[in-house]
Design a protein around this motif. Structure first.
Motif, PDB file in Angstrom:
ATOM      1  N   GLU A 248       0.824  -1.199   0.000  1.00 23.47           N
ATOM      2  CA  GLU A 248       0.000   0.000   0.000  1.00 23.47           C
ATOM      3  C   GLU A 248       0.867   1.262   0.000  1.00 23.47           C
ATOM      4  O   GLU A 248       1.079   1.892   1.045  1.00 23.47           O
ATOM      5  N   PRO A 249       1.373   1.655  -1.163  1.00 25.74           N
ATOM      6  CA  PRO A 249       2.227   2.851  -1.227  1.00 25.74           C
ATOM      7  C   PRO A 249       1.529   4.106  -0.747  1.00 25.74           C
ATOM      8  O   PRO A 249       2.186   5.047  -0.269  1.00 25.74           O
ATOM      9  N   GLU A 250       0.196   4.110  -0.817  1.00 23.44           N
ATOM     10  CA  GLU A 250      -0.538   5.296  -0.374  1.00 23.44           C
ATOM     11  C   GLU A 250      -0.396   5.510   1.137  1.00 23.44           C
ATOM     12  O   GLU A 250      -0.439   6.652   1.613  1.00 23.44           O
ATOM     13  N   TYR A 251      -0.215   4.417   1.902  1.00 28.21           N
ATOM     14  CA  TYR A 251      -0.011   4.561   3.347  1.00 28.21           C
ATOM     15  C   TYR A 251       1.274   5.338   3.615  1.00 28.21           C
ATOM     16  O   TYR A 251       1.298   6.265   4.439  1.00 28.21           O
ATOM     17  N   TRP A 252       2.339   4.956   2.921  1.00 29.65           N
ATOM     18  CA  TRP A 252       3.628   5.603   3.156  1.00 29.65           C
ATOM     19  C   TRP A 252       3.656   7.010   2.570  1.00 29.65           C
ATOM     20  O   TRP A 252       4.332   7.895   3.125  1.00 29.65           O
ATOM     21  N   ALA A 253       2.899   7.250   1.506  1.00 27.81           N
ATOM     22  CA  ALA A 253       2.793   8.618   0.974  1.00 27.81           C
ATOM     23  C   ALA A 253       2.102   9.521   1.994  1.00 27.81           C
ATOM     24  O   ALA A 253       2.504  10.681   2.202  1.00 27.81           O
ATOM     25  N   GLU A 254       1.065   9.002   2.643  1.00 28.18           N
ATOM     26  CA  GLU A 254       0.375   9.781   3.671  1.00 28.18           C
ATOM     27  C   GLU A 254       1.272  10.000   4.890  1.00 28.18           C
ATOM     28  O   GLU A 254       1.249  11.080   5.502  1.00 28.18           O
ATOM     29  N   THR A 255       2.075   8.993   5.240  1.00 23.11           N
ATOM     30  CA  THR A 255       3.031   9.158   6.342  1.00 23.11           C
ATOM     31  C   THR A 255       4.020  10.272   6.026  1.00 23.11           C
ATOM     32  O   THR A 255       4.339  11.101   6.891  1.00 23.11           O
ATOM     33  N   GLU A 256       4.510  10.291   4.800  1.00 21.41           N
ATOM     34  CA  GLU A 256       5.407  11.367   4.369  1.00 21.41           C
ATOM     35  C   GLU A 256       4.732  12.727   4.534  1.00 21.41           C
ATOM     36  O   GLU A 256       5.343  13.693   5.004  1.00 21.41           O
ATOM     37  N   ARG A 257       3.472  12.808   4.136  1.00 23.56           N
ATOM     38  CA  ARG A 257       2.745  14.083   4.226  1.00 23.56           C
ATOM     39  C   ARG A 257       2.599  14.518   5.680  1.00 23.56           C
ATOM     40  O   ARG A 257       2.799  15.691   6.009  1.00 23.56           O
ATOM     41  N   ILE A 258       2.237  13.565   6.555  1.00 24.38           N
ATOM     42  CA  ILE A 258       2.049  13.878   7.974  1.00 24.38           C
ATOM     43  C   ILE A 258       3.346  14.355   8.614  1.00 24.38           C
ATOM     44  O   ILE A 258       3.376  15.358   9.335  1.00 24.38           O
TER      45      ILE A 258
END
Length: 410
Positions: free
Chosen positions: A34-44
């Motif tokens: 789920e690359p979107e999970y890590w993209a959201e982590t980057e954003r946070i």
């Protein structure tokens, strides 16, 4: 001197000015599909100090820029250390209270384990043992991260079989007298976590209780999560000993590894199956070969699993097992098939995620049934390590988050 392999450690925590919800990030081996999970982590996280900058999420492992990422991690470690991001708790243990995403309380103690008393090889009789087969090929890339790093950040969870709840649970009534180190909400649905610094008196009580428990059981410590991380720490330490034969390594910080111990009998600890997604294959061909090898059909008694292709699900029975567990039979077959015909395999936590991924073209998903956690210690004692990725303890968001650290260079 501790009476078991578990002992106090010089623990690094972020200083009081750090934004803790941005600091703590889930274990690197989660959400790999789920690359979107890590993209959201980057954003946070943004530009805030974070363990995201000190670890390598496995979703990036093996990419062309992996070497650059590792170099940046080591640079970030140096920067954080020199900038005073950390404070150090000497000779410490931390009592951890984790409210999981399901609202259940999971208790643990963070300390260190002596790698001299750990052996992940099959048939080991050491005080700390692997619960699943260790894949040698997975150690070198992790070793590249550890070999030049000045600190470690663990997602290692080690289980104790303490049905009478003598080691960890008594601390619940002592929190009013202990220093609270942190208490905050974890990002992305990870629940809440709080930590308390144990006094010398409570450390002694924990050590005494573990010593008594060790007299009653054949196996004291069994790996829960982070098997390959602990194996990497072991190999790093053994390599240092080989490279420095004339140096006394008995007190070297690399001899120990930071971890959290948790009671197998915690009501919050639930074993779940780890499912398989295979991509880049012809589903029909794979199932034909699977039937030839494992004797799979839709009838009768035997090992059970469910195959997912697109929107279709089919329950199958294995009549020619290659292991005592369905996961072992399936894994053995898939390893052989992928070596011969190509394709990729990933390990997925959660049926709905698996079903979503199985909708992709040239993909096959396998849903497995969970094992009973009461069978874990007896199975490891009598049969040795189980097939890799046999079980998971809870949902991905309930895994350990990187929070504490420890120096591993002398």
């Amino acid at each position: 001197m501790s009476s078991t392999a578990f002992c106090p450690a010089d623990i690094l925590l972020p200083n009081e000015n750090i934004d803790m919800p941005k600091w703590a990030v889930v274990a690197c081996d989660q959400f790999t599909g789920e690359p979107e999970y890590w993209a959201e982590t980057e954003r946070i996280v943004g530009d805030s100090p974070s363990t995201l900058r000190l670890t390598l999420p496995e979703i990036y492992l093996g990419k062309p820029d992996t070497g650059d990422r590792i170099a940046q991690i080591n640079s970030n470690i140096e920067s954080y250390l020199s900038a005073g991001v950390f404070r150090e708790l000497k000779n410490a243990m931390v009592y951890v209270r984790r409210i999981q995403s399901d609202g259940k309380l999971r208790e643990g103690i963070v300390g260190a384990v002596d790698l001299e008393q750990y052996d992940y090889r099959a048939g080991s009789k050491s005080q700390i043992r692997a619960t699943e087969a260790t894949v040698a090929e997975r150690i070198p890339p992790r070793l590249k991260i550890r070999e030049n790093a000045k600190i470690e950040l663990p997602h290692i969870m080690i289980l104790i079989d303490d049905p009478e709840r003598t080691v960890i649970e008594p601390l619940a009534g002592k929190t009013a007298d202990l220093e609270k180190l942190y208490d905050f909400e974890l990002m992305q649905g990870g629940g809440r976590i709080s930590g308390y610094l144990l006094s010398d008196k409570e450390i002694s009580a924990v050590d005494s209780a573990l010593g008594e428990l060790s007299k009653k059981c054949e196996l004291l410590f069994a790996m829960g999560d982070g098997n390959h991380s602990l194996a990497t720490a072991k190999e790093h330490y053994e390599r240092l000993k080989r490279e420095n034969p004339d140096v006394d390594m008995s007190n070297h910080p690399a001899r120990y590894a930071l971890c959290e111990i948790v009671n197998l009998h915690s009501p919050a600890l639930e074993f779940e199956a780890i499912h398989r997604i295979v991509t880049g294959v012809n589903p029909k061909h794979l199932l034909e070969k699977m039937q030839e090898k494992l004797g799979t059909d839709t009838n009768g008694e035997g090992q059970k699993l469910t195959v997912v292709i697109g929107e279709t699900e089919q329950a199958l029975t294995i009549h020619n097992p290659l292991s005592k567990l369905a996961v072992g039979s399936l894994q053995t077959f898939l390893d052989e098939y992928l070596r011969e015909f190509g394709g990729e395999i990933d390990y997925i936590h959660g049926e709905e995620v698996l079903k979503s991924l199985a909708k992709a073209e040239n993909s096959v998903g396998f849903i497995l049934e969970p094992m009973d956690k009461a069978d874990l210690f007896p199975a490891v004692i009598h049969d040795g390590a189980l097939p890799r990725k046999t079980f998971s303890m809870g949902h991905a968001e309930d895994k350990r988050y990187y929070l504490e650290a420890r120096r591993i260079q002398a």
